[in-house]
Each structure stands twice: as structure tokens, then as C-alpha cells.
Motif scaffolding. Structure first.
Motif, PDB file in Angstrom:
ATOM      1  N   SER A   1      -1.765   1.642   0.540  1.00 53.86           N
ATOM      2  CA  SER A   1      -0.320   1.797   0.388  1.00 53.86           C
ATOM      3  C   SER A   1       0.196   1.074  -0.835  1.00 53.86           C
ATOM      4  O   SER A   1      -0.344   0.045  -1.243  1.00 53.86           O
TER       5      SER A   1
ATOM      6  N   ASP B   1       6.546   1.427  -2.387  1.00 52.71           N
ATOM      7  CA  ASP B   1       6.846   2.829  -2.084  1.00 52.71           C
ATOM      8  C   ASP B   1       6.671   3.043  -0.572  1.00 52.71           C
ATOM      9  O   ASP B   1       5.565   3.235  -0.081  1.00 52.71           O
ATOM     10  N   ARG B   2       7.784   3.010   0.160  1.00 60.24           N
ATOM     11  CA  ARG B   2       7.702   3.071   1.618  1.00 60.24           C
ATOM     12  C   ARG B   2       7.136   4.402   2.111  1.00 60.24           C
ATOM     13  O   ARG B   2       6.667   4.483   3.244  1.00 60.24           O
ATOM     14  N   SER B   3       7.154   5.415   1.282  1.00 61.84           N
ATOM     15  CA  SER B   3       6.600   6.698   1.712  1.00 61.84           C
ATOM     16  C   SER B   3       5.085   6.623   1.901  1.00 61.84           C
ATOM     17  O   SER B   3       4.490   7.477   2.557  1.00 61.84           O
ATOM     18  N   THR B   4       4.448   5.616   1.313  1.00 55.56           N
ATOM     19  CA  THR B   4       2.996   5.451   1.460  1.00 55.56           C
ATOM     20  C   THR B   4       2.635   4.487   2.582  1.00 55.56           C
ATOM     21  O   THR B   4       1.451   4.251   2.831  1.00 55.56           O
TER      22      THR B   4
END
Length: 476
Positions: free
Chosen positions: A441, A445-448
Motif C-alpha cells: 500500500s 493513497d487510501r485507495s491502496t
């Protein structure tokens, strides 16, 4: 005291041998209670195994090396953390020679107490008074040049304590609740943020069999807890029924309303002094929990009559469907509070009035609460810790510099030796956790980020050190 044959020096061996004895004899704060040798972050290698009789003392990570004490910890711990842990008075040694001579009477009289600090016990009268004089053998006589003596008075009644203070008999005093209005604007009054949160402990074991099973097969207990206490909906109903602002400010007068365990005294970053309640993460928690904020964003401190009523009705429906109650039944709850304190009695009576008013009428079910004053520490050891209670008031606090270190008081297997809330499943994964995986992660980048469902036990372990998690469970 006749010191013939007794050593008057203190060496590293005195510390290490005291720790060994404490683990062998299962002393509190050595084997449990937080800050002990078996708990993170200062967990000692093989300490638990030694306590369990699985290894010899030579395999425990506490040794004397070249006249110094060497600790080997299970997890990495900062130098600052080690200093803080060792600064506790419970980490000082006892005089093992005197202990061998007098046995269990050690420390019970002035003649059976050894000293390594600035003061020594000159007079001791159990449950009444302790008088301390300077220790002529203390190694740093100039450390406290203005201190001539200390006198500690044991005064169980809070109102009497405050009167003794007003008459010059104590150097400080807690304002008695009944006299708060008289002193609320006094120039010498100070409000001190405290780490202690008073909370209701719940015996949610539901049946006699469940109660016995929860307390390690304690077949001797014949106490049958009220079944409705086992239902999560009723626990939530009690939570939302309590008007904490009124209770703290208008009833108890000297307290602060608190809808969660950790107060503003707990520091998430001790060396910088940042309080957990002041962090952005704390604000996220406030926004996520229903009923903590009103429509205008103001704090309700967890008081929501509408939610309390809704959860109460759900609990009644479920308990009747399960066959524990019939319509029109009367539910009798016992509430244990600390004796010797007007504030505690006021607390108990407020809870009694709240529950008896809020939890009435639906399907004919009525609730009655009996307030039972209990002495400290018996309120814990003689009632809550052995399953002889329905509800109990308890003050729970831990290290303000290690907030996660004592969350084991909630774990269902009582691994910390001080669980008081019973009938809660903390082993099964039920908490959604989103975090940046260190290998896969991007932390920015919270999407990861990864989202998983963990058990409370797994989460507590992760907060306090390294743990292997498999499908949300502890796997080691």
C-alpha cells in the motif's frame, strides 16, 4: 529492628531476585494488572512461561550482568518507555533477608518494613495513620532539604476528609459534593484532568450455567444474573439512557461527562504531550458513533432518549422471544457502588431513577434497580471478579502514557486478570480495520489501503506489539 545478619546494601541482585519472587508468588503488578512482566510494551522474554512453570528462571529475560540489570523484551521498546516503566514504585526491591525472617508479616508494621528511600515508617496504625521520618541512611540527604516528615491519615468518609482539610489537618482535599456550590469559585480550587473513567460493569452471562462457566468453572456461585443484561440492545439502551452531562455537572458536581473510556488525560504521543482526544482520529470516532453529536454538531456525551427507547424495546422483544421473560414481568437489577462516598451514592441513585423511568411499560415489563454500597476493594474482589453481581460501578484507569496497554481488561478470556465486563465476545472478528499494508500500500493513497475484519483481541494485540492475524483471529 535488630538487623544482625541482614544486609544493608542494595545491589542489582536485590532487584532481580525480587522480580523472581514476585513472579513465583503471583504478585499483582508482576503477573497482571498492567505494567507487569507479561504485558506489552514491557513484556519480558519467557516471563509468562516461567510463571506457568514451563521454563527455568535462567531462561527469563531478566539477568545481572557485570553488576547491572539486563532486561530482554519481547518487543522493541523505546529508551523513554523503559525509564517510565522502571520509575514506578512497584519496580523497587524488597529486603529479601528481612522477608525470609518475618514471612507474611513483612511490611505490616514499622518493625517489619525495610526502606531504601528518603523516608522510613516511624509509626503505623492500620486503617488510621502512617507517620514517616527522614531515613538517615538515604544516599542523597540533600535531595529534599525542606522535608521534615509526612503524616498520612486514613479517613474513609469523604465529608470527614474535607472537614479535616478545612481545619488544617491535610495539605490538600477533594471538595465534598454536597459543599461544591460553597467552594466552586474559590481561588484555590483546581480541576485536575484524571485518567479514571467511572463505568458500569455488566454481568452479561445470562444464566447460572453461563455465570459459572465464565468464571473458570466456578461451580460454587449460585448467583443468577438478569438475562436481559446479556443482550447487546439492552447494553446500548443503558448507554444512551444516561444523561452524563447532568450526572457529572449537576449531580456529582466535581466530575466531567465522558461518553467513552479514554479521557483527555491519555496521551497518544507521550514525549510530545499530544492527547488522544485532541487528535483528528478522535474527531472521526465522535462523528462515526450514533448519538454522540446532536443535529447542530454539539456533544451529547452519549445521551439519546430516542435511541435508548428503541434499543430497550428491541431487547425486550428478543428476551421474551427467547423465553426468559413474559409480558408483565418485573426485572430486578442490583447495582453495586462504592461505599463511604456521597458522590457514589448520588451516582447510584441517578442511575436507579434513570433506568426505572426509561425502562418501563413496554409489553408490561418493569425494571427496578437496587443500589448496593460496597467497600473498596471488596466491590471488585468479592463481587465483580467472581460473578456475584448484575451491574457494578468501577473506576478503571491505566497508564496515561500507554493507553492501549490495558485494553485487555475487556478481553473475554480474562488474560489480564481484571476483566469486569462479562458475556461479551471479543474473540470473533467483528471490527472493520482499514490500514496501509507496509508492502502493498501507498500510505498516502487510501485507495491502496487494505480493509479487513478483525476481532477485538487481535486489534488489542496489534496495538501493543507484533501479532499474527489469520482471518481476523489471533493466530499465535
Amino acid at each position: 529492628t535488630d538487623t544482625t545478619g541482614l544486609s544493608t546494601s542494595i545491589t542489582a541482585e536485590d532487584f532481580v531476585n525480587t522480580y523472581k519472587l514476585a513472579m513465583e508468588e503471583g504478585w499483582f503488578r508482576a503477573v497482571s494488572g498492567g505494567g507487569d512482566f507479561t504485558s506489552a510494551p514491557q513484556e519480558i522474554v519467557n516471563a509468562q512461561a516461567f510463571i506457568d512453570g514451563e521454563v527455568e528462571w535462567a531462561e527469563v529475560g531478566i539477568k545481572v550482568v557485570d553488576g547491572q540489570i539486563e532486561f530482554t523484551f519481547v518487543e522493541n521498546i523505546s529508551e523513554w518507555g523503559v525509564k517510565y516503566w522502571l520509575s514506578s514504585f512497584v519496580m523497587t526491591p524488597i529486603h529479601l533477608g528481612l522477608y525470609d525472617r518475618v514471612g507474611d508479616s513483612y511490611g505490616t508494621t514499622a518493625e517489619t518494613t525495610a526502606y531504601n528511600g528518603f523516608f522510613l515508617l516511624e509509626y503505623f496504625e492500620r486503617d488510621r495513620q502512617l507517620r514517616f521520618d527522614p531515613n538517615p541512611n538515604f544516599h542523597d540527604q540533600d535531595r529534599y532539604p525542606s522535608m521534615t516528615h509526612f503524616i498520612y491519615e486514613i479517613i474513609p468518609d469523604a465529608a470527614v476528609r474535607f472537614n479535616v482539610f478545612l481545619n488544617g489537618g491535610l495539605e490538600s482535599g477533594t471538595v465534598d459534593t454536597s459543599r461544591f456550590e460553597q467552594f466552586r469559585d474559590h481561588e484555590d480550587l483546581r480541576f485536575i484532568p484524571g485518567a479514571t473513567t467511572f463505568r458500569l460493569m455488566i454481568n452479561g452471562t445470562k444464566t447460572l450455567e453461563g455465570n459459572r462457566a465464565a468464571f473458570h468453572g466456578n461451580s460454587e456461585t449460585n448467583y443468577v444474573p438478569e438475562p436481559i443484561l446479556a443482550y447487546d440492545d439492552f447494553k446500548l439502551a443503558m448507554y444512551y439512557a444516561i444523561d452524563r452531562a447532568t450526572l457529572a455537572w449537576d449531580v456529582m458536581r466535581t466530575s466531567t461527562p465522558q461518553p467513552y473510556h479514554f479521557t483527555a488525560a491519555y496521551l497518544v504521543e507521550p514525549e510530545s504531550g499530544v492527547a488522544f482526544r485532541m487528535t483528528p482520529q478522535a474527531a472521526i470516532v465522535d462523528a462515526m458513533i450514533p448519538g454522540l453529536l446532536d443535529d447542530d454538531g454539539n456533544p451529547t456525551y452519549g445521551f439519546s432518549p430516542s435511541l435508548a427507547t428503541a434499543y430497550w424495546r428491541n431487547a425486550v422483544d428478543a428476551a421474551i422471544a427467547d423465553g426468559f421473560y413474559n409480558e408483565g414481568d418485573h426485572i430486578q437489577l442490583e447495582l453495586n457502588v462504592f461505599s463511604g462516598s456521597d458522590a457514589q451514592i448520588l451516582f447510584g441513585n441517578f442511575i436507579k431513577e434513570t433506568f426505572e423511568t426509561r425502562f418501563q411499560g413496554y409489553r408490561g415489563i418493569t425494571v427496578e434497580v437496587s443500589v448496593m454500597p460496597r467497600p473498596f476493594p471488596g466491590i471488585y474482589f468479592d463481587f465483580m471478579m467472581i460473578g456475584e453481581f448484575d451491574l457494578g460501578l468501577g473506576g478503571i484507569s491505566g497508564s496515561t502514557l500507554d493507553a492501549a496497554g490495558f485494553l485487555d481488561v475487556y478481553i473475554d478470556d480474562n488474560r489480564g486478570g481484571f476483566t469486569l465486563n462479562w458475556g461479551v465476545d471479543t474473540t470473533t472478528p467483528a471490527i472493520e480495520v482499514t490500514f496501509p499494508h507496509p508492502e502493498f500500500s501507498d500510505p498516502f493513497d487510501r485507495s491502496t489501503w487494505i480493509t479487513q475484519t478483525w476481532s477485538f483481541n487481535a486489534l488489542v494485540r496489534a496495538l501493543n506489539g507484533t501479532v499474527t492475524i489469520q482471518n481476523g483471529y489471533e493466530a499465535d
